[in-house]
Design a protein around this motif. Structure first.
Motif, PDB file in Angstrom:
ATOM      1  N   LEU A  64      42.017  38.222  38.186  1.00  0.00           N
ATOM      2  CA  LEU A  64      42.607  36.714  38.303  1.00  0.00           C
ATOM      3  C   LEU A  64      43.864  37.314  39.303  1.00  0.00           C
ATOM      4  O   LEU A  64      44.661  38.095  39.187  1.00  0.00           O
ATOM      5  N   LEU A  65      43.921  36.316  40.338  1.00  0.00           N
ATOM      6  CA  LEU A  65      45.138  36.326  41.186  1.00  0.00           C
ATOM      7  C   LEU A  65      46.099  35.774  40.501  1.00  0.00           C
ATOM      8  O   LEU A  65      46.588  34.628  40.501  1.00  0.00           O
ATOM      9  N   VAL A  66      47.154  36.896  40.135  1.00  0.00           N
ATOM     10  CA  VAL A  66      48.496  36.316  39.399  1.00  0.00           C
ATOM     11  C   VAL A  66      49.544  36.073  40.167  1.00  0.00           C
ATOM     12  O   VAL A  66      50.144  34.946  40.154  1.00  0.00           O
ATOM     13  N   GLN A  67      49.842  36.621  41.429  1.00  0.00           N
ATOM     14  CA  GLN A  67      50.755  36.439  42.104  1.00  0.00           C
ATOM     15  C   GLN A  67      50.758  36.854  43.629  1.00  0.00           C
ATOM     16  O   GLN A  67      49.972  37.867  44.025  1.00  0.00           O
ATOM     17  N   CYS A  68      50.823  36.005  44.732  1.00  0.00           N
ATOM     18  CA  CYS A  68      50.943  36.356  46.027  1.00  0.00           C
ATOM     19  C   CYS A  68      52.039  36.278  46.681  1.00  0.00           C
ATOM     20  O   CYS A  68      53.086  35.296  46.552  1.00  0.00           O
ATOM     21  N   GLY A 112      52.934  49.950  52.653  1.00  0.00           N
ATOM     22  CA  GLY A 112      53.288  50.144  51.268  1.00  0.00           C
ATOM     23  C   GLY A 112      53.987  48.974  50.661  1.00  0.00           C
ATOM     24  O   GLY A 112      54.238  49.174  49.328  1.00  0.00           O
ATOM     25  N   GLN A 113      54.170  47.761  51.283  1.00  0.00           N
ATOM     26  CA  GLN A 113      54.501  46.872  50.581  1.00  0.00           C
ATOM     27  C   GLN A 113      53.633  46.083  49.761  1.00  0.00           C
ATOM     28  O   GLN A 113      52.535  45.720  50.172  1.00  0.00           O
ATOM     29  N   VAL A 114      54.113  45.549  48.586  1.00  0.00           N
ATOM     30  CA  VAL A 114      53.138  44.709  47.544  1.00  0.00           C
ATOM     31  C   VAL A 114      52.685  43.354  48.210  1.00  0.00           C
ATOM     32  O   VAL A 114      53.659  42.599  48.466  1.00  0.00           O
ATOM     33  N   LEU A 115      51.572  43.286  48.342  1.00  0.00           N
ATOM     34  CA  LEU A 115      50.894  41.880  48.870  1.00  0.00           C
ATOM     35  C   LEU A 115      50.677  40.733  47.798  1.00  0.00           C
ATOM     36  O   LEU A 115      51.036  39.665  47.899  1.00  0.00           O
ATOM     37  N   VAL A 116      49.645  41.219  46.926  1.00  0.00           N
ATOM     38  CA  VAL A 116      49.259  40.642  45.915  1.00  0.00           C
ATOM     39  C   VAL A 116      49.235  41.249  44.560  1.00  0.00           C
ATOM     40  O   VAL A 116      49.108  42.430  44.624  1.00  0.00           O
ATOM     41  N   VAL A 117      49.338  40.628  43.282  1.00  0.00           N
ATOM     42  CA  VAL A 117      49.077  41.284  42.130  1.00  0.00           C
ATOM     43  C   VAL A 117      47.959  40.669  41.432  1.00  0.00           C
ATOM     44  O   VAL A 117      47.786  39.334  41.292  1.00  0.00           O
ATOM     45  N   LEU A 118      46.976  41.291  40.938  1.00  0.00           N
ATOM     46  CA  LEU A 118      45.565  40.950  40.288  1.00  0.00           C
ATOM     47  C   LEU A 118      45.995  41.251  39.013  1.00  0.00           C
ATOM     48  O   LEU A 118      46.269  42.473  38.536  1.00  0.00           O
ATOM     49  N   GLU A 119      45.093  40.456  37.927  1.00  0.00           N
ATOM     50  CA  GLU A 119      44.946  41.089  36.577  1.00  0.00           C
ATOM     51  C   GLU A 119      43.643  41.240  36.310  1.00  0.00           C
ATOM     52  O   GLU A 119      42.763  40.467  36.456  1.00  0.00           O
ATOM     53  N   ALA A 120      43.280  42.362  35.794  1.00  0.00           N
ATOM     54  CA  ALA A 120      41.899  42.501  35.243  1.00  0.00           C
ATOM     55  C   ALA A 120      41.891  43.587  34.033  1.00  0.00           C
ATOM     56  O   ALA A 120      42.777  44.453  33.878  1.00  0.00           O
ATOM     57  N   MET A 121      41.248  43.132  33.046  1.00  0.00           N
ATOM     58  CA  MET A 121      41.220  43.674  31.768  1.00  0.00           C
ATOM     59  C   MET A 121      42.468  43.849  31.326  1.00  0.00           C
ATOM     60  O   MET A 121      42.832  45.128  30.595  1.00  0.00           O
ATOM     61  N   LYS A 122      43.217  42.899  31.347  1.00  0.00           N
ATOM     62  CA  LYS A 122      44.739  42.842  30.680  1.00  0.00           C
ATOM     63  C   LYS A 122      45.575  43.739  31.323  1.00  0.00           C
ATOM     64  O   LYS A 122      46.642  44.102  30.447  1.00  0.00           O
ATOM     65  N   MET A 123      45.187  44.072  32.703  1.00  0.00           N
ATOM     66  CA  MET A 123      46.339  45.195  33.302  1.00  0.00           C
ATOM     67  C   MET A 123      46.601  44.577  34.729  1.00  0.00           C
ATOM     68  O   MET A 123      45.512  44.029  35.388  1.00  0.00           O
ATOM     69  N   GLU A 124      47.625  44.453  35.205  1.00  0.00           N
ATOM     70  CA  GLU A 124      48.093  43.940  36.278  1.00  0.00           C
ATOM     71  C   GLU A 124      47.779  45.244  37.354  1.00  0.00           C
ATOM     72  O   GLU A 124      48.410  46.259  37.140  1.00  0.00           O
TER      73      GLU A 124
END
Length: 603
Positions: free
Chosen positions: A4-8, A19-31
């Motif tokens: 699940l795309l949590v945050q862009c 090294g910059q964070v681009l997106v945050v994904l969630e899978a198996m209750k872990m980000e």
């Protein structure tokens, strides 16, 4: 994997750095964070927040990062702002704040009262004992099990570590190495609930004692405190008689060195733990008792001030205290010295002046002298530690080093009962032999005794049993015993000082001043020649005949005649004694190989 795309965190047109964070994904209750693997320009976002994305699906389209022209045609990325100072994350802030509340600085008034009384805090004693920055604390965040009647803030502020600091540190690692110096240290904190034993500090104690047994680590216990605590409400306990703490510490007896230190008041359960230790060091201002004032009064035994129960002057004379010291700093110094005897040999030992031993025993055969001077004249300079010196003073017991090797020493005391061994001295010596045997220390016995004490008063003290302890304990020794007869070697007492007999030792030698007999020679003459002496008139004639007969007995019992009959192994120059002992020790295994791993009698 499907996510699940949590945050862009970027938008088209943004320049991103490696090294910059681009997106945050969630899978198996872990980000999971996806980061740029190079500097780039965001051209397009291909998925929206809240969208379920499949494996292999493109999320962003990136292009080459823009650059700026430099002199000579070179290019560079736009200048970045200097990185902002990293702020400590919240969980670390909370931990640091919580940890600070466990330290002495968080309770300045309590520590000030302690210092005003001339004493140190538990943490100050540990800091003095352990090498700098070596102590790792177990259970620092524990508080008293009293949440049903006190707030969490109150418990954190006023019951840090549940009144007991426990952990593992190194003691003199510069000499013994990190592994060889590791020591379990447990210190009741008298500024917290009077150093009483609570449910959680029992758990902490049990945890550390288990580690000490498993890893064969010595234990140092600062035992000050008032015994069991009745106010813990968070655990379903009626009497608490099932706790394993006492048996856990007792199980270590004979397995590892156990050092107990008492300063201030040490009562009830704290005193019971102290009594299980091999060595008890106590300050002059200490009080030690199996019951404090409340327990004594509750038993209908009267009302007493704490200072009236088990003062150090009493507990030193009766044998409870092994080493009496003026203060906690001195106690810690003795503890460090004591632990060193069980950690092996040292180099650079300084030998005393051997020639002084030639004059240690007076030529006058009935003149008393201080046999501790003989002990000092044999061992490495500064290495002698006398134990239980206030009790059983007919025999001196001590640990010391001989050319760097740790040994135990016994010596009769001619200044007390002429060196006769009474019940207290026999108990003291027998228990000392157990200590040496348990930890593999060879024993040197310096003999000058007319024998065991006799007479109605002595027998009223069950002396038969006490004296026989020397024979029973000696018969089970694995460590070697080296006997040196300084002067009187009479009867059963001399045998008891020599592992049960002169041929039960690794060697038995004598100084030229030594004399021997089945009993005291004066008594032997009076008994053996009674009729002849009584036939003479009282006065100078009878005394002259007595002196003549005594001289004959002294000559018959001389060291040279004993050696000629092979009852002893040699007569030696006193100045050669240290050399003889060193040669005897050369054939002995190291201490670890001789250790018996049996318990040591607390008495």
């Amino acid at each position: 994997m499907q996510s699940l795309l949590v945050q862009c965190l970027v938008a088209p047109g943004d320049t991103v750095r490696q090294g910059q964070v681009l997106v945050v994904l969630e899978a198996m209750k872990m980000e999971h964070e996806l980061r740029a693997d190079a500097d780039a320009l965001v051209l397009d976002c291909l998925a929206a927040e809240g969208e379920l994305v499949a494996p292999g699906q493109a999320l962003l389209r990136l292009g080459q990062a823009p650059s700026v022209s430099m002199r000579g045609g070179a290019t560079a990325l736009p200048a970045q702002n200097p990185p902002a100072a990293v702020e400590l994350r919240g969980d670390l802030k909370r931990l640091q704040a919580r940890w600070q509340l466990t330290q002495d600085a968080a309770r300045p008034q309590a520590i000030a009262r302690r210092h005003a009384a001339g004493m140190r805090s538990a943490r100050e004693n540990i800091a003095d004992l352990c090498d700098e920055d070596s102590f790792i604390e177990y259970g620092a965040l524990a508080v008293a099990a009293q949440s049903r009647r006190r707030s969490e803030d109150d418990l954190i502020a006023n019951t840090p570590a549940d009144g007991m600091v426990t952990g593992i540190g190194s003691v003199d690692a510069a000499q013994w190495g990190q592994q060889g110096s590791r020591t379990v240290v447990m210190a009741y904190d008298a500024t917290v609930l009077a150093g009483t034993q609570g449910a959680r500090n029992h758990q902490k104690t049990d945890r550390l004692l288990g580690i000490a047994l498993a890893q064969r680590l010595p234990v140092v216990l600062f035992a000050e405190g008032g015994g069991g605590r009745p106010g813990d409400t968070d655990v379903p306990i009626v009497a608490g008689l099932h706790v394993p703490t006492f048996s856990a510490l007792a199980r270590l007896s004979g397995q590892v060195p156990l050092v107990g230190i008492a300063a201030g008041r040490c009562f009830a359960g704290n005193a019971a733990l102290l009594g299980c230790c091999d060595l008890i060091i106590a300050t002059a201002g200490s009080n030690i008792g199996l019951g404090g004032p409340a327990m004594v009064e509750g038993g209908g035994l009267g009302v007493f001030r704490p200072e009236e129960i088990g003062p150090s002057v009493v507990q030193s004379a009766n044998g409870v205290i092994d080493v009496l010291v003026p203060d906690e700093a001195a106690a810690v110094a003795v503890a460090r010295q004591y632990l060193g005897y069980f950690r092996g040999s040292v180099s650079g030992a300084q030998a005393p002046d051997a020639m002084r031993l030639r004059e240690a025993v007076p030529e006058n055969r009935i003149r008393s002298y201080d046999s501790r001077r003989v002990m000092e004249g044999l061992v490495d300079v500064g290495s002698l530690l006398l134990l239980r010196s206030g009790f059983g003073i007919g025999i001196h017991t001590a640990l010391a080093r001989l050319d760097g090797r740790p040994v135990g020493l016994l010596a009769n005391n001619p200044e007390h009962l002429g060196g006769a061994i009474d019940a207290a001295a026999a108990d003291k010596a027998a228990r000392f032999l157990q200590l040496c045997d348990a930890h593999g220390l060879p024993v040197i016995s310096l003999v000058d005794t007319p024998g065991f004490m006799v007479g109605p008063d002595s027998e009223a003290q069950a002396h038969v049993r006490h004296a026989s302890r020397l024979f029973v304990v000696s018969a089970a020794l694995r460590v070697p015993v080296f006997t040196v007869v300084l002067r009187k070697g009479y009867g059963l007492g001399a045998m008891g000082m020599s592992a049960g007999g002169f041929h039960a030792t690794s060697f038995t030698v004598a100084w030229p001043s030594a004399e021997f007999g089945a009993m005291g020679l004066e008594g032997a003459v009076r008994l053996g020649y009674r009729k002849e002496l009584e036939a003479l008139p009282e006065g100078p004639e009878r005394e002259a005949r007595f002196a003549e007969l005594l001289k004959e007995q002294v000559e018959k019992g001389s060291a040279e005649r004993m050696a000629a009959c092979l009852e002893i192994d040699a007569v030696i120059d006193p100045a050669q004694t240290r050399e003889w002992l060193l040669r005897g020790l050369q054939g002995c295994p190291d201490s670890a190989a001789m250790a018996t791993r049996r318990f040591i009698d607390p008495w």
